[in-house]
Design a protein around this motif. Structure first.
Motif, mmCIF file in Angstrom:
data_model
loop_
_atom_site.group_PDB
_atom_site.id
_atom_site.type_symbol
_atom_site.label_atom_id
_atom_site.label_comp_id
_atom_site.label_asym_id
_atom_site.label_seq_id
_atom_site.Cartn_x
_atom_site.Cartn_y
_atom_site.Cartn_z
ATOM 1 N N TYR B 149 0.833 -1.205 0.000
ATOM 2 C CA TYR B 149 0.000 0.000 0.000
ATOM 3 C C TYR B 149 0.872 1.262 0.000
ATOM 4 O O TYR B 149 0.650 2.189 -0.774
ATOM 5 N N PHE B 150 1.888 1.246 0.838
ATOM 6 C CA PHE B 150 2.765 2.413 0.875
ATOM 7 C C PHE B 150 3.576 2.538 -0.409
ATOM 8 O O PHE B 150 3.778 3.635 -0.917
ATOM 9 N N GLY B 153 1.250 3.939 -2.901
ATOM 10 C CA GLY B 153 0.722 5.252 -2.540
ATOM 11 C C GLY B 153 1.765 6.358 -2.516
ATOM 12 O O GLY B 153 1.454 7.504 -2.798
ATOM 13 N N ILE B 154 3.006 6.023 -2.145
ATOM 14 C CA ILE B 154 4.007 7.091 -2.053
ATOM 15 C C ILE B 154 4.790 7.237 -3.341
ATOM 16 O O ILE B 154 5.035 8.344 -3.805
ATOM 17 N N ARG B 160 -2.068 7.458 -7.803
ATOM 18 C CA ARG B 160 -1.543 6.428 -6.918
ATOM 19 C C ARG B 160 -2.389 6.223 -5.663
ATOM 20 O O ARG B 160 -2.561 5.111 -5.208
ATOM 21 N N ILE B 161 -2.954 7.329 -5.131
ATOM 22 C CA ILE B 161 -3.702 7.178 -3.883
ATOM 23 C C ILE B 161 -4.958 6.361 -4.126
ATOM 24 O O ILE B 161 -5.287 5.443 -3.368
ATOM 25 N N VAL B 165 -5.573 2.731 -2.306
ATOM 26 C CA VAL B 165 -6.711 2.475 -1.432
ATOM 27 C C VAL B 165 -7.593 1.374 -2.016
ATOM 28 O O VAL B 165 -8.055 0.479 -1.315
ATOM 29 N N ILE B 168 -5.944 -2.002 -1.377
ATOM 30 C CA ILE B 168 -5.963 -2.560 -0.016
ATOM 31 C C ILE B 168 -7.389 -2.929 0.384
ATOM 32 O O ILE B 168 -7.618 -3.979 0.985
#
Lengths: 475, 549
Positions: B149-150, B153-154, B160-161, B165, B168
């Motif tokens: 997830y990180f 997301g990062i 990406r966000i 989300v 996950i």
């Protein structure tokens, strides 16, 4: 003298509260005094006393019983109290909270909580409930200039008084049947007349009283407002402490005294538990204020805990105890971080306030992530074991549908916990809000809470053993 | 020993965090990178060591470690590998250093945290493959989600966000129901035997009521097919792949999707054989739909990464089909194809990542004529493409052949439809390859792109070498796998003889001899799911007839 041992932990906390008041009285205007230290001493003392009382089953005055069950919750309360004290030392001045009163009231509230879980008489439970409630009402509105605080305190007070009245009525009906307010007498009378209307009324009214305090749906309306309006550190304290005490008494009354009437109240509580989990998580998704979001999350957690009560087994009780500990550590950690970052002017409680926190404060962001993951029930944090324990108890008793509601609602809750994580890690800092420095002791407190979260998540055996041991006290 | 292998990357992750120092310091970047790479290489070496020490002649779990952990729940810390999990462990060890190397140029932001999450992810994935306790397995299974997830997301791309989300939540919804089923299974076992246990080996063969078995099977299967992802549960995959950084895509496609197929093979099918027999045809049908659908959708993608993502849906459909056939060919092919897919699709993502590092676009239309500009990169691209489309002599061929063979034994028509996927995969892959690499250089920006750097050579050589080696010497991989595969197949058919452990597995056929492996198995080894339970004997007739061939 023989009456004394059971109330020693409570006495110690009361003494430290009195010391805090005295210290405030002697304090010169503008002088800084480490009043939190007094509270810390009292709480550590009470925790140690609880530890030494383990397995002694001490009783006082026939109405207070320091059995292992009460002591386990005492220790949870001491952990909550210690963390609160450590964070408060940073926060109180910054938040314009009058120090002496704040510490004294917090400690009095803790003494009320300890009394509540140890009481074996309905009236004493009521007294303790009032001690802790009054203290918490005042704490909610302790920042007198704050309009939100006043509103929150007023709402909380009105609804709380209302629920106390329900609770008192329940005691009255129980007294009518049993001719006594002692839990064992009431239990006997209930067992011999399980279908009497009065018994039903007593159970229903007592349940309503507890449901208010644990903020179960549909008695949860006060929670978001009170949690949002109160100073954040108070929110952290009451969202964990009040819940632990209320659930302790709830379990003691319903899973021993009122167990004979299980057939009547379990189905109702099952519905309430399901509704609480769903409402808490679904409404939580819509919030943009972190305190309000965590308020709804605490409602959802009350739902999971209720599931343990609904399972009505040894496992269920022990699961409730374990979960209370897990929840307390994670929730006070998360809200503590919010409190530590806020000031009276910038409460730092909006989602967007967390934007880019990871760049500015990598340590705090990491800790916050751990606490949120634990609240969301991710392995290898404590939250996962807690949920596992609760759901295992529910499944074992055949409550598959509730367990499924529980796990699905925990997925929904993950969504809003992750919103904070997204803000911290994946969003650029917009206008940098002035975030205060966090002192060493507060950092140490947070670090300890994180270690506890991992310890309970990876090696929970010992603590579960203690929980199982302590629920043997209430049959 | 297994614990060491599993937790080595985690220790390395903490080390990397400490080496990085406070905050995000650019001057510490090289130290962090090399430290992470070194840890992952040591970890790869340890997985290779495991392979060397592995006894290929038995179906038993090896390197077993068992300690009491949560006695209240009958949960133990139980690890072990067999021929199936062994190679997935090796694959994980193989791909992690490659993934770290691909990020050398593309990730500059917070390298410390990036390496930390990559190594945590490796531990979690290794844990998934070696856990023999359902509770422990679930912990690793869920723990995989957080670092990924990180990573998405990062370090991901524009959306990406959203992708992180979606990834996950989508996977959690499936797996959390499996959690309820795991608890239910444990207590069902307790009520029939008296002891609460979540140990996989104890739970095999638990007596369950028909409804319970069906529900538990569906809960487990939902978790796994979302992860695979099987059509129609695949919608998280394109988003996650497209938005993930290259390293994330490589791990996601290379290892994490296999967690789903591995779960089906290790848990869902053998734990609930009756329900598996009932539902296997439907799952297979979805797999076939996925094969064709994934291929058709891949064909029209303008974005290379998305194309490869959809090709994964198609390829993993083959794997699931092989599993659903539940015969030795099919399952062996499926496991082999899991490894192939890890290498070749991992390789494809790496290539796409190299192109997008250079041009910052993944659109096919932006490229063209690269062969003249970067002949070496294009050669690597070609080899990986051929491996992905299952050219004979490359790894993909062995896997797909075995799967189709197994499926043919089971339902010839299903195999026939699935075989069109092989053709379609050639169509979309080669068409993309042609549009990107052949013709004239249409875009001026492409004219001066640099060819493979030494670092990229270091990534491509092992990948291609593995792809070719797996095509030429499949026996090296198939032989150690075979006893475990036979065991699983027997377990699913409920014909596991009591003396299974004493039987010399693989006596019927030595996979080291490629021709005999690929030779069609005689009828005795075509236990159709429909004839479940009526299978006379496990291995007897097969060995003699193989001899005749």
């Amino acid at each position: 003298m023989n009456n004394l041992p059971a109330i020693i932990p409570i006495l110690i906390v009361v003494l430290s509260a009195a010391a805090a008041m005295l210290a405030e009285a002697f304090r010169q205007p503008g002088e800084r005094m480490p009043i939190a230290g007094l509270g810390l001493i009292g709480l550590v003392g009470a925790g140690a006393a609880s530890y030494f009382l383990w397995d002694k089953d001490a009783q006082s005055f026939g109405v207070v019983r320091a059995d292992n069950f009460a002591l386990f919750i005492n220790i949870i309360l001491c952990i909550i109290g210690v963390l609160t004290m450590v964070f408060s030392n940073d926060v109180v001045e910054r938040e314009d909270i009058p120090g002496g009163e704040y510490y004294a009231l917090t400690l009095f509230a803790i003494s009320g909580m300890m009394l509540m879980v140890a009481a074996t008489d309905l009236l004493v439970i009521f007294l303790a409930l009032e001690v802790l409630s009054l203290a918490v009402y005042v704490l909610t509105g302790i920042r007198r200039e704050s309009a939100e605080g006043a509103e929150a305190a007023f709402k909380y007070f009105l609804l709380g008084a209302f629920s106390s009245a329900f609770f008192l009525y329940g005691i009255a009906f129980a007294f009518t049947i049993a001719g006594s307010t002692r839990l064992d007498e009431v239990g006997k009378a209930m067992a011999s007349a399980p279908h009497a209307t009065l018994a039903m009324l007593a159970v229903a009214l007592l349940a309503v009283g507890f449901a208010f305090k644990i903020s179960a749906v549909p008695f949860h309306m006060w929670t978001p407002d009170a949690y949002e309006g109160a100073p954040t550190i108070v929110t952290a304290f009451m969202s964990t402490g009040v819940k632990a005490a209320a659930f302790g008494a709830f379990v003691r009354v319903f899973l021993s005294t009122l167990q004979p009437l299980e057939g009547h109240w379990v189905p109702v509580l099952a519905v309430i538990a399901g509704a609480t989990m769903i409402v808490g998580t679904v409404v939580g998704v819509l919030q943009s204020n972190v305190k309000r979001m965590l308020a709804y999350s605490s409602i959802a957690h009350a739902g999971y805990l209720l599931l343990g009560i609904v399972a009505a087994s040894e496992d269920g009780k022990a699961a409730v105890l374990f979960y209370l500990l897990v929840y307390a550590v994670a929730n006070i950690g998360a809200l503590g971080i919010v409190a530590l970052l806020g000031t009276a002017e910038h409460p730092h409680d909006q989602l967007r306030d967390f934007a880019g926190l990871w760049r500015a404060r990598p340590g705090l962001a990491g800790l916050m992530t751990v606490f949120l993951l634990s609240l969301g029930g991710f392995p290898p944090t404590a939250g996962f074991i807690g949920k596992w324990y609760i759901f295992a108890a529910a499944v074992r008793d055949g409550y598959y549908s509730l367990a499924i509601i529980g796990v699905l609602s925990s997925v929904v809750s993950v969504f809003f916990y992750l919103r904070i994580v997204v803000m911290m890690y994946m969003t650029e800092e917009a206008a940098a809000p002035a975030r205060p420095r966090v002192s060493g002791p507060a950092m140490a407190g947070l670090a300890l809470a994180m270690l506890a979260t991992f310890y309970l998540g990876v090696l929970p055996t010992r603590v579960i053993e203690y929980a199982v041991e302590s629920v043997k006290a209430i049959v | 020993m297994l614990s060491t292998i599993v937790f080595l990357p985690l220790v390395g992750a903490v080390l990397v965090l400490l080496l990085g120092g406070r905050g995000d310091r650019a001057e510490r970047e090289p130290i962090v990178r090399y430290a992470a790479l070194a840890v992952s290489l040591v970890s790869f070496a340890s997985t290779l060591w495991l392979w060397m020490q592995f006894n290929a002649s038995t179906a038993e779990f090896q390197f077993v470690e068992q300690h009491e952990w949560l006695p209240q729940f009958g949960i133990s810390y139980h690890l072990g590998v067999d021929g199936i999990s062994l190679f997935l462990v090796v694959l994980t060890g193989f791909l992690t250093p490659l993934a770290l190397l691909t990020s050398w140029q593309s990730v500059h932001e917070s390298v410390k945290l990036f390496s930390f999450f990559m190594l945590v992810l490796e531990t979690a994935m290794l844990g998934v493959f070696v856990s023999l306790d359902l509770f422990l397995f679930y912990i690793f299974w869920d723990a995989v989600l957080i670092p990924m997830y990180f990573l998405i997301g990062i370090w991901g791309y524009e959306r990406r966000i959203y992708a992180a989300v979606k990834f996950i939540l989508y996977t959690m919804v499936g797996s959390i129901l499996m959690l309820v089923a795991i608890i239910g299974l444990g207590y069902a076992h307790a009520s029939s035997t008296g002891t609460l246990s979540f140990d996989l080996l104890q739970l095999y063969g638990t007596a369950l009521s028909r409804t319970m078995e069906t529900w538990f099977f569906l809960a487990f299967t939902l978790a796994f097919v979302i992860k695979v992802p099987l059509f129609p549960f695949h919608t998280w995959l394109p988003d996650a792949h497209v938005e993930a950084p290259t390293a994330g895509s490589v791990i996601l496609a290379g290892v994490m999707l296999k967690m789903g197929t591995y779960g089906l093979l290790r848990f869902a099918f053998p734990l609930f054989p009756t329900a598996a027999a009932e539902f296997a045809p439907y799952i297979a049908a979805l797999a076939v739909v996925g094969i064709v659908y994934g291929a058709l959708v891949a064909m029209v993608q303008p974005d290379m990464k998305k194309l490869v993502a959809y090709s994964s849906v198609s390829h993993l459909g083959f794997v699931v089909l092989g599993l659903c056939a539940v015969n030795v060919n099919g399952v062996q092919g499926a496991v082999y194809q899991m490894l192939n897919h890890g290498v070749s699709t991992g390789g494809l993502f790496i290539i796409v990542g190299m192109l997008s590092d250079r041009r910052h676009t993944r659109l096919i239309s932006e490229y063209g004529g690269l062969k003249a500009v970067m002949p070496r990169l294009v050669a690597a691209f070609l080899l990986i493409t051929l491996s992905s489309i299952a050219l004979p002599g490359m790894n993909g061929f062995i896997g797909e052949f075995l799967i189709l063979l197994g499926a043919f034994r089971w339902h010839p028509k299903v195999a026939a439809i699935a075989a069109t996927g092989v053709i379609l995969s050639a169509v979309y892959m080669l068409w993309m390859f042609q549009r990107v690499n052949y013709g004239d250089v249409t875009n001026e920006e492409n004219r001066r792109l640099p060819d493979l750097s030494p670092r990229e050579w270091a990534i491509m050589i092992p990948t291609i070498a593995t792809a070719i080696a797996m095509g030429i010497f499949p026996g090296v991989f198939l032989k150690p796998m075979e006893p475990a595969v036979v065991r699983v197949v027997d377990r699913i058919h409920g014909t596991l003889p009591a003396a299974a452990s004493t039987r010399s597995p693989g006596s019927g056929l030595r996979a080291s001899d490629e021709s005999s492996t690929l030779a069609p198995r005689p009828a005795a080894d075509s236990p159709l799911i429909s004839t479940l339970g009526s299978r006379p004997s496990a291995l007897g007739p097969r060995s003699s007839r193989i001899g005749q061939r």
